[in-house]
Scaffold this active site. Structure first.
Site, PDB file in Angstrom:
ATOM      1  N   TYR A  90       0.835  -1.197   0.000  1.00 19.78           N
ATOM      2  CA  TYR A  90       0.000   0.000   0.000  1.00 19.78           C
ATOM      3  C   TYR A  90       0.875   1.255   0.000  1.00 19.78           C
ATOM      4  O   TYR A  90       0.669   2.170  -0.786  1.00 19.78           O
ATOM      5  CB  TYR A  90      -0.929  -0.012   1.215  1.00 19.78           C
ATOM      6  N   HIS A 104       1.433   4.112  -3.098  1.00 21.12           N
ATOM      7  CA  HIS A 104       1.178   5.534  -2.885  1.00 21.12           C
ATOM      8  C   HIS A 104       2.440   6.377  -3.069  1.00 21.12           C
ATOM      9  O   HIS A 104       2.352   7.527  -3.492  1.00 21.12           O
ATOM     10  CB  HIS A 104       0.536   5.768  -1.517  1.00 21.12           C
ATOM     11  N   TYR A 144      -3.298  16.190   1.671  1.00 22.08           N
ATOM     12  CA  TYR A 144      -3.867  14.843   1.808  1.00 22.08           C
ATOM     13  C   TYR A 144      -2.854  13.948   2.514  1.00 22.08           C
ATOM     14  O   TYR A 144      -1.719  13.815   2.066  1.00 22.08           O
ATOM     15  CB  TYR A 144      -4.175  14.310   0.413  1.00 22.08           C
ATOM     16  N   TRP A 187      -7.561   3.765 -10.545  1.00 20.26           N
ATOM     17  CA  TRP A 187      -6.853   3.643  -9.270  1.00 20.26           C
ATOM     18  C   TRP A 187      -7.566   2.660  -8.349  1.00 20.26           C
ATOM     19  O   TRP A 187      -6.928   1.822  -7.712  1.00 20.26           O
ATOM     20  CB  TRP A 187      -6.706   5.015  -8.601  1.00 20.26           C
ATOM     21  N   TRP A 188      -8.891   2.768  -8.275  1.00 20.44           N
ATOM     22  CA  TRP A 188      -9.653   1.827  -7.446  1.00 20.44           C
ATOM     23  C   TRP A 188      -9.385   0.389  -7.884  1.00 20.44           C
ATOM     24  O   TRP A 188      -9.180  -0.495  -7.049  1.00 20.44           O
ATOM     25  CB  TRP A 188     -11.139   2.109  -7.536  1.00 20.44           C
TER      26      TRP A 188
END
Length: 103
Positions: free
Chosen positions: A17, A21, A40, A75-76
């Site tokens: 993960y 990112h 963010y 992206w999902w």
């Protein structure tokens, strides 16, 4: 406006993960900014594998429109194998209520 939310990783996917990112696609960064997102940050609780997201947005309606962009859906799909998702591959995301803020 500030949003806080939580999501959940699958066990053993913490490093992957973070890696994904760290290599966030430029098109995804652009989409976030174009839909009013800034500052963010995503945090990980290693004990529960819960992700806590914090983002500042300009407008809730503008931000929500980002979900329907092609790059966001891509992206999902890319992230669906390492975290809890809905049938459309969107992350299972629970909005959190603000209970305290200090400038």
């Amino acid at each position: 406006m500030v949003k806080g939310f939580k999501m959940k990783l699958y066990e053993g996917q913490e490093a992957e993960y973070e890696r994904r990112h760290n290599l966030l696609w430029p098109e995804m960064k652009d989409m976030i900014h174009e839909h009013g997102g800034k500052n963010y940050t995503i945090f990980l609780d290693k004990e529960t594998l819960t992700l806590f997201g914090y983002i500042e947005i300009e407008d809730e309606e503008l931000w929500a429109k980002g979900a329907d962009t092609a790059i966001n859906r891509k992206w999902w799909d890319y992230m669906a194998d390492i975290m809890e998702t809905n049938p459309d591959n969107s992350p299972v995301s629970i909005d959190l209520q603000t209970v305290f803020h200090l400038d």
